[in-house]
Design a protein around this motif. Structure first.
Motif, PDB file in Angstrom:
ATOM      1  N   SER A 329       0.659  -1.209   0.073  1.00 34.43           N
ATOM      2  CA  SER A 329      -0.097  -0.124  -0.004  1.00 34.43           C
ATOM      3  C   SER A 329       0.861   1.365  -0.215  1.00 34.43           C
ATOM      4  O   SER A 329       0.394   2.272  -0.239  1.00 34.43           O
ATOM      5  CB  SER A 329      -0.856  -0.065   1.316  1.00 34.43           C
ATOM      6  OG  SER A 329      -1.669  -0.881   1.283  1.00 34.43           O
ATOM      7  N   THR A 331       4.327   1.451  -1.189  1.00 31.99           N
ATOM      8  CA  THR A 331       5.358   1.528  -2.230  1.00 31.99           C
ATOM      9  C   THR A 331       4.729   1.607  -3.571  1.00 31.99           C
ATOM     10  O   THR A 331       3.775   1.250  -3.987  1.00 31.99           O
ATOM     11  CB  THR A 331       6.250   0.310  -2.081  1.00 31.99           C
ATOM     12  OG1 THR A 331       6.528   0.095  -0.446  1.00 31.99           O
ATOM     13  CG2 THR A 331       7.370   0.536  -2.736  1.00 31.99           C
ATOM     14  N   THR A 332       5.646   2.472  -4.358  1.00 28.08           N
ATOM     15  CA  THR A 332       5.308   2.761  -5.766  1.00 28.08           C
ATOM     16  C   THR A 332       6.299   1.615  -6.567  1.00 28.08           C
ATOM     17  O   THR A 332       7.455   1.574  -6.333  1.00 28.08           O
ATOM     18  CB  THR A 332       5.673   4.201  -6.218  1.00 28.08           C
ATOM     19  OG1 THR A 332       4.621   5.027  -5.631  1.00 28.08           O
ATOM     20  CG2 THR A 332       5.291   4.175  -7.860  1.00 28.08           C
ATOM     21  N   PHE A 333       5.565   0.744  -7.433  1.00 25.38           N
ATOM     22  CA  PHE A 333       6.336   0.066  -8.209  1.00 25.38           C
ATOM     23  C   PHE A 333       6.541   0.086  -9.578  1.00 25.38           C
ATOM     24  O   PHE A 333       5.570   0.292 -10.422  1.00 25.38           O
ATOM     25  CB  PHE A 333       5.696  -1.538  -8.325  1.00 25.38           C
ATOM     26  CG  PHE A 333       5.156  -1.819  -6.743  1.00 25.38           C
ATOM     27  CD1 PHE A 333       6.102  -1.883  -5.826  1.00 25.38           C
ATOM     28  CD2 PHE A 333       3.971  -1.926  -6.434  1.00 25.38           C
ATOM     29  CE1 PHE A 333       5.724  -2.428  -4.601  1.00 25.38           C
ATOM     30  CE2 PHE A 333       3.408  -2.410  -5.312  1.00 25.38           C
ATOM     31  CZ  PHE A 333       4.418  -2.426  -4.172  1.00 25.38           C
ATOM     32  N   ASP A 334       7.767   0.662  -9.978  1.00 22.30           N
ATOM     33  CA  ASP A 334       8.199   0.632 -11.351  1.00 22.30           C
ATOM     34  C   ASP A 334       8.726  -0.441 -11.982  1.00 22.30           C
ATOM     35  O   ASP A 334       9.019  -0.631 -13.571  1.00 22.30           O
ATOM     36  CB  ASP A 334       8.957   2.194 -11.608  1.00 22.30           C
ATOM     37  CG  ASP A 334       8.329   3.337 -11.031  1.00 22.30           C
ATOM     38  OD1 ASP A 334       7.233   3.508 -11.240  1.00 22.30           O
ATOM     39  OD2 ASP A 334       8.979   4.117 -10.329  1.00 22.30           O
ATOM     40  N   ASP A 338      11.532  -3.266  -7.528  1.00 22.68           N
ATOM     41  CA  ASP A 338      11.190  -2.326  -6.437  1.00 22.68           C
ATOM     42  C   ASP A 338      10.133  -3.179  -5.566  1.00 22.68           C
ATOM     43  O   ASP A 338       9.622  -2.452  -4.382  1.00 22.68           O
ATOM     44  CB  ASP A 338      10.268  -1.236  -7.225  1.00 22.68           C
ATOM     45  CG  ASP A 338      11.101  -0.214  -7.888  1.00 22.68           C
ATOM     46  OD1 ASP A 338      12.225  -0.066  -7.807  1.00 22.68           O
ATOM     47  OD2 ASP A 338      10.503   0.265  -8.993  1.00 22.68           O
ATOM     48  N   LYS A 390       1.105  -4.818  -9.415  1.00 18.17           N
ATOM     49  CA  LYS A 390       1.093  -3.360  -9.880  1.00 18.17           C
ATOM     50  C   LYS A 390      -0.624  -3.092  -9.931  1.00 18.17           C
ATOM     51  O   LYS A 390      -1.086  -2.105  -9.760  1.00 18.17           O
ATOM     52  CB  LYS A 390       2.021  -3.248 -11.009  1.00 18.17           C
ATOM     53  CG  LYS A 390       1.916  -1.534 -11.394  1.00 18.17           C
ATOM     54  CD  LYS A 390       2.776  -1.504 -12.546  1.00 18.17           C
ATOM     55  CE  LYS A 390       3.078   0.039 -13.024  1.00 18.17           C
ATOM     56  NZ  LYS A 390       4.090   0.273 -13.844  1.00 18.17           N
ATOM     57  N   LYS A 393      -2.433  -2.903  -6.988  1.00 25.32           N
ATOM     58  CA  LYS A 393      -2.050  -1.772  -6.378  1.00 25.32           C
ATOM     59  C   LYS A 393      -2.827  -0.321  -6.932  1.00 25.32           C
ATOM     60  O   LYS A 393      -3.405   0.541  -6.462  1.00 25.32           O
ATOM     61  CB  LYS A 393      -0.658  -1.348  -6.601  1.00 25.32           C
ATOM     62  CG  LYS A 393      -0.157   0.041  -6.225  1.00 25.32           C
ATOM     63  CD  LYS A 393      -0.020   0.443  -4.741  1.00 25.32           C
ATOM     64  CE  LYS A 393       0.405   1.746  -4.377  1.00 25.32           C
ATOM     65  NZ  LYS A 393       0.578   2.015  -2.777  1.00 25.32           N
ATOM     66  N   ASN A 394      -2.860  -0.397  -8.550  1.00 26.53           N
ATOM     67  CA  ASN A 394      -3.606   0.667  -9.228  1.00 26.53           C
ATOM     68  C   ASN A 394      -5.284   0.492  -8.872  1.00 26.53           C
ATOM     69  O   ASN A 394      -5.761   1.349  -8.845  1.00 26.53           O
ATOM     70  CB  ASN A 394      -3.547   0.300 -10.560  1.00 26.53           C
ATOM     71  CG  ASN A 394      -2.048   0.859 -11.162  1.00 26.53           C
ATOM     72  OD1 ASN A 394      -1.442   1.392 -10.299  1.00 26.53           O
ATOM     73  ND2 ASN A 394      -1.629   0.023 -12.122  1.00 26.53           N
ATOM     74  N   MET A 397      -5.755   2.142  -5.388  1.00 29.37           N
ATOM     75  CA  MET A 397      -5.641   3.503  -5.411  1.00 29.37           C
ATOM     76  C   MET A 397      -6.780   4.085  -6.248  1.00 29.37           C
ATOM     77  O   MET A 397      -7.319   5.379  -6.014  1.00 29.37           O
ATOM     78  CB  MET A 397      -4.311   4.060  -6.119  1.00 29.37           C
ATOM     79  CG  MET A 397      -3.100   3.579  -5.329  1.00 29.37           C
ATOM     80  SD  MET A 397      -1.615   3.908  -6.205  1.00 29.37           S
ATOM     81  CE  MET A 397      -1.667   5.843  -6.288  1.00 29.37           C
ATOM     82  N   ASN A 398      -7.316   3.502  -7.220  1.00 31.23           N
ATOM     83  CA  ASN A 398      -8.611   4.168  -8.104  1.00 31.23           C
ATOM     84  C   ASN A 398      -9.681   3.159  -8.333  1.00 31.23           C
ATOM     85  O   ASN A 398     -10.315   2.923  -9.203  1.00 31.23           O
ATOM     86  CB  ASN A 398      -7.990   4.483  -9.575  1.00 31.23           C
ATOM     87  CG  ASN A 398      -6.771   5.156  -9.525  1.00 31.23           C
ATOM     88  OD1 ASN A 398      -6.579   6.213  -9.234  1.00 31.23           O
ATOM     89  ND2 ASN A 398      -5.497   4.604  -9.911  1.00 31.23           N
TER      90      ASN A 398
END
Length: 592
Positions: A329, A331-334, A338, A390, A393-394, A397-398
């Motif tokens: 929740s 951390t941003t994953f690129d 990551d 990912k 996670k998206n 967030m949305n």
């Protein structure tokens, strides 16, 4: 050649100056000019004194400038433990520096005064250098001594061979003796160090015994140790006795779980805590899995199975899943690099838990949705770990934007199907069930799962995660909350007991007992789901400890009632037996 005229003196030679001789006599101090002599002398003395002061000031200024350089060199050699080296370095560097500075001074008197100042300061500066060198020597030697002692102590603690242990211990004593002689520490200091070494060695040996669970041997080692700190030994023995009590109590709790009994229900085990019992059980089960070289999925199955049989969950896996959710929740994953390792471990644990129908027990609603997103993304969409995480996670967030309004018909069909199925179970909290189903459906649709597949997944999830008890659909994660009354199978008899004893002329079937989170249980009416009050007009809200007391009371009364029932049956049997005997006698008489 002209002739030079000559003159012949006629008078007698004399030392008197040729002059006119008078009879007057004058005092040299009586004239006006003579009165100026003292002032002239004072002016001369002032000039000389002022010049001397200026030259002293100039010499001192230069001295203190040079002293700064002297202090720098002293500081430079501060950590040099070699006294001769540090003094020679100081003398060489400052001697060269002072010689250069003196050569630039033209005034001999200033140079002489500066030289005197430097000479007077030389002894003090050399003393500082020697003092610093001695302190550095002591500090470095002490550090080396401590390092040597710690190294030998560590080697002693790791050694298994008694002979090697003996050698390492003797090496520590020899090291202490050498240090004492070098610094003239004296016999009392050395005796204290040897006592400390003996004490450490005994404690190391006792700790090894404790690690193997042999507390009696650990105690014996400390009791038989010689030339040790008696007070420290006594403290350690007391600690070991307490640890043994805790070890035995915790071991009893672990054994209870392994035998399929829940030690957390009822009176707490004295000498330990619930958390220690759970953690020790975890450690034991993970050790068994490691010994048998099980993979991660097999390990989870073995560990969780032991806890599942008693209505509990593995604290280690629960913490892993929680930590993984937190990391996911925040951390941003690129890129795959990551992703935190704890999240990868959590995903593996969640996948296995889901296969066993236990994910709901290890997660909150929010955590369950997050990991279910990852699982369905991998299973249905064929994504790898990175893309699935990912994607989850998206969606997290949305979420509101991701829910497809176009799937509303499929959602309604799903909820209708849920309602139809649950009517068969006679579950009264269908509203809560439909809310949970709606949340699951939206999650799948937001993950680009086909609505028809999402519908099947929702029904499957409800079957795995809900349990119908007494006409109420309980989430499996709440099973642990009811451990104070023995689990969900005790909900109905517990509810009936409470209604019978706390209310008047009420049908227990009109009520249900639910868990409200935060450790609070509540009696609710099936008719309007309003707050229920007992016969004393108190809201029927209970904490776990309250339910435990009521359950103990129920069991005690139940045993008493059962005993009375059995006694009544026995009395009836005895009466029948006596009556049969009388009837038999009467028949005999009549026959006669």
């Amino acid at each position: 050649m002209p002739k030079i005229p000559t003159f012949t003196a006629r008078a007698t030679p004399t030392t008197e100056v040729a002059s006119i001789k008078t009879g007057l006599k004058l005092s040299p101090t009586a004239t006006p000019a003579a009165s100026l002599l003292p002032a002239a002398k004072a002016i001369d003395e002032y000039y000389i004194k002022q010049r001397d002061n200026n030259e002293k000031l100039e010499a001192k200024k230069k001295f203190y400038e040079m002293k700064i350089e002297s202090d720098k060199i002293i500081k430079q050699e501060e950590n040099n433990p070699d006294e001769f080296s540090s003094v020679n370095t100081y003398n060489q560097q400052f001697g060269q520096y002072s010689k250069q500075e003196l050569s630039q001074i033209k005034n001999k008197r200033v140079k002489q005064k500066l030289q005197l100042l430097l000479d007077s300061d030389q002894a003090e500066s050399v003393y500082k250098v020697k003092s610093n060198s001695f302190k550095a020597f002591e500090a470095q030697n002490l550090s080396m001594y401590n390092t040597e002692q710690n190294t030998l102590a560590s080697e002693y603690s790791l050694a298994d061979n008694p002979e090697i242990k003996k050698i390492k211990k003797q090496s520590r004593i020899e090291s202490a003796t050498e240090f004492a002689n070098m610094h003239e520490m004296g016999k009392p200091w050395l005796d204290k160090q040897i006592q400390t070494i003996n004490t450490d060695s005994a404690i190391f040996d006792a700790d090894v015994a404790i690690a193997n669970g042999n507390y009696n041997k650990a105690k014996e080692i400390l009791l038989t140790a010689k030339n040790v700190d008696a007070e420290e030994m006594q403290k350690r023995i007391i600690t070991i006795e307490k640890q043994k009590i805790e070890y035995d109590a915790t071991g009893f709790g672990v054994q209870q779980i392994l035998e399929g009994k829940n030690p957390l229900i009822g009176e707490p085990i004295k000498g330990t805590t619930d958390q220690k019992v759970l953690n020790a059980t975890d450690n034991y089960l993970f050790g068994v899995a490691e010994k048998n070289k099980l993979n991660e999925e097999q390990t989870f199955a073995v560990v969780d199975d032991a806890f599942a049989k008693v209505g509990l969950v593995s604290p280690r896996y629960q913490e892993t899943i929680e930590a993984g959710f937190t990391a996911g929740s925040a951390t941003t994953f690129d890129s795959p690099a990551d992703i935190p390792e704890v999240l990868i471990q959590a995903v593996k644990a969640a996948e296995t838990a889901d296969q066993l129908g236990r994910l709901n027990l290890y997660t909150t609603d929010e955590q369950e949705i997050f990991f279910q997103n990852i699982i369905v993304s991998k299973q249905i969409l064929g994504l790898n770990d990175f893309d699935a995480i990912k994607n989850a996670k998206n969606i997290q967030m949305n979420y509101d934007k991701a829910v497809f309004t176009g799937a509303s018909k499929a959602r309604n069909r799903t909820l209708t199907l849920v309602e139809t199925d649950f009517k068969k179970t006679k579950a009264t909290n269908i509203g809560e069930v439909k809310g949970y189903a709606n949340k699951l459906f939206d999650m799948y649709v937001a993950s680009n799962i086909d609505p028809k597949i999402a519908q099947k997944r929702v029904i499957s999830d409800l079957d795995k995660n809900l349990q119908i008890i007494d006409g109420y659909a309980y989430m499996k994660r709440n099973i642990d909350s009811f451990k104070s009354i023995g689990g969900l199978d005790q909900v109905k008899p517990m509810k009936e007991y409470i209604i019978k004893n706390k209310m008047t002329d009420e049908d227990p079937d009109d009520f249900y007992l639910r868990y409200n989170d935060g450790g609070i249980f509540e009696m609710r009416s099936r008719l309007d789901e309003s707050t229920v009050y007992d016969k004393d007009n108190n809201p029927m809200i209970y904490y776990a400890k309250d339910l435990f007391v009521l359950n103990q009371e129920r069991q005690t009364k139940g045993l008493k009632e059962e005993k009375e029932r059995v006694q009544r049956l026995q009395d009836i049997k005895q009466q029948n037996k006596e009556q049969n005997a009388v009837d038999s006698d009467l028949l005999d008489i009549e026959g006669s």
